[in-house]
Write a protein that holds these residues in place. Structure first.
Motif, short mmCIF file in Angstrom:
data_model
loop_
_atom_site.label_atom_id
_atom_site.label_comp_id
_atom_site.label_asym_id
_atom_site.label_seq_id
_atom_site.Cartn_x
_atom_site.Cartn_y
_atom_site.Cartn_z
N MET A 252 0.84 -1.22 0.00
CA MET A 252 0.00 0.00 0.00
C MET A 252 0.86 1.26 0.00
O MET A 252 0.54 2.24 -0.67
N ALA A 253 1.98 1.23 0.76
CA ALA A 253 2.84 2.41 0.83
C ALA A 253 3.49 2.68 -0.53
O ALA A 253 3.55 3.83 -0.99
N ALA B 299 0.89 3.99 -2.97
CA ALA B 299 0.55 5.40 -2.68
C ALA B 299 1.63 6.34 -3.22
O ALA B 299 1.33 7.40 -3.77
N ILE B 300 2.89 5.93 -3.09
CA ILE B 300 3.99 6.75 -3.61
C ILE B 300 3.87 6.89 -5.13
O ILE B 300 4.00 7.98 -5.69
N LEU B 301 3.61 5.77 -5.79
CA LEU B 301 3.50 5.82 -7.26
C LEU B 301 2.33 6.69 -7.72
O LEU B 301 2.38 7.32 -8.76
N ARG B 302 1.25 6.69 -6.91
CA ARG B 302 0.07 7.46 -7.30
C ARG B 302 0.23 8.96 -7.05
O ARG B 302 -0.52 9.75 -7.60
N ASN B 303 1.17 9.35 -6.20
CA ASN B 303 1.26 10.75 -5.76
C ASN B 303 2.27 11.51 -6.62
O ASN B 303 3.47 11.25 -6.55
N ALA C 54 7.78 5.78 6.99
CA ALA C 54 7.90 4.63 7.90
C ALA C 54 6.61 3.82 7.86
O ALA C 54 5.51 4.38 7.91
N VAL C 55 6.77 2.50 7.74
CA VAL C 55 5.62 1.58 7.78
C VAL C 55 6.00 0.54 8.83
O VAL C 55 6.51 -0.54 8.51
N ASP C 56 5.81 0.89 10.08
CA ASP C 56 6.44 0.14 11.17
C ASP C 56 5.55 -0.06 12.38
O ASP C 56 6.05 -0.47 13.44
N GLY C 57 4.26 0.23 12.25
CA GLY C 57 3.38 0.06 13.40
C GLY C 57 3.78 0.92 14.59
O GLY C 57 3.37 0.66 15.71
#
Ligand SMILES: NC(=O)c1ccc[n+]([C@@H]2O[C@H](COP(=O)([O-])OP(=O)(O)OC[C@H]3O[C@@H](n4cnc5c(N)ncnc54)[C@H](OP(=O)(O)O)[C@@H]3O)[C@@H](O)[C@H]2O)c1
Length: 242
Positions: A217-218, A221-225, A234-237
């Motif tokens: 998902m991260a 989202a980067i590719l879409r923006n 950070a994707v780290d909970g």
């Protein structure tokens, strides 16, 4: 431009399993032609090939691994929509210094040297992308900012990968965005025992493994923006706050 070459393809390194396999399959599901790099042949590679991905083998610990992969990519693609640097080696630093230096060389080759060579050699293909922007994503680690001394050689090389993203963001703008995704505890390794897992999760605000989709998902989202470059996501909970 040769008609038989892939156009606007996405290259994912280390795509044979786990996060890389998910990223390659996710990019295919989004309709991108995918070039899946792998080292070890796996069922995942067969699945990707059967689904239409171009699968290219290569050992990025080899000092020529990056340039060789770039050459192989140029042979199959006329333009690239994205390059995702996912391939990674991860080990506790050895107690013996000679062994630790050998590890350091491998980490440096896989996390710094190969992405450096690939970004430089593939920049013209990213420039040729038909979309408004192309992307490079460096997948690092929360340890790049807050190192774990037991993994110091790995952490230092991931910090190098992260810093390189910022140089390439400056160098390749405005056509190419370059961003960093910093995973935390996404998917434990087989060798993580119950105690290590419990300790890591006790230090993680959201209290669970993220799973491969969290990284997918991260990246998506980067590719879409169109207006995000030089960012570190950070994707780290929440583990980095522990
Ligand atoms: N999983 C997590 O919780 C976590 C946490 C922090 C950061 N990350 C980062 O997120 C990314 C994906 O994580 P992951 O757990 O899926 O990674 P992983 O299981 O360690 O797999 C990485 C991939 O890199 C490939 N690779 C390793 N050494 C290579 C070499 N010398 N040449 C070419 N390919 C090589 C592996 O291929 P083989 O199949 O041949 O080994 C594998 O497909 C990595 O960049 C990792 O550092 C993950």
């Amino acid at each position: 431009m040769t008609a038989s070459l892939l156009q606007d393809a996405v290259l994912v390194t280390g795509a044979g399993r786990r996060v890389g396999l998910h990223l390659a399959e996710r990019m295919m599901a989004l309709g991108h032609p995918v070039i899946a790099h792998y080292r070890t042949p796996t069922d995942g590679v067969e699945r990707l090939r059967a689904a239409g991905a171009v699968c290219l083998q290569g050992d990025l610990a080899d000092p020529d691994g990056g340039p060789r992969l770039a050459e192989a990519v140029r042979a199959v693609a006329g333009s690239l929509r994205a390059v995702i640097h996912n391939a990674s080696a991860f080990e506790v630093t050895a107690p013996d210094t000679a062994d630790a230096l050998r590890q350091l060389d491998v980490f440096h080759a896989v996390h710094v040297r190969a992405p450096f060579a690939l970004n430089r050699e593939l920049a013209p293909l990213l420039d040729a992308c038909s979309a408004r922007r192309a992307d490079i994503v460096h997948i690092t680690d929360i340890y790049a900012d807050n190192p774990n001394p037991a993994f110091d050689a790995y952490c230092a090389s991931k910090a190098g990968l992260q810093n390189l993203a910022l140089s390439f963001a400056k160098r390749l703008a405005p056509k190419v965005k370059v961003n960093v995704v910093q995973p935390g505890p996404i998917l434990f390794k087989e060798w993580h025992g119950p105690e290590a897992r419990a300790r890591v999760l006790s230090e993680t605000l959201l209290g669970e493994e993220g799973g491969v989709e969290a990284i997918g998902m991260a990246v998506e989202a980067i590719l879409r923006n169109h207006y995000q470059t030089g960012a570190v996501v950070a994707v780290d909970g929440g583990r980095r706050l522990a």
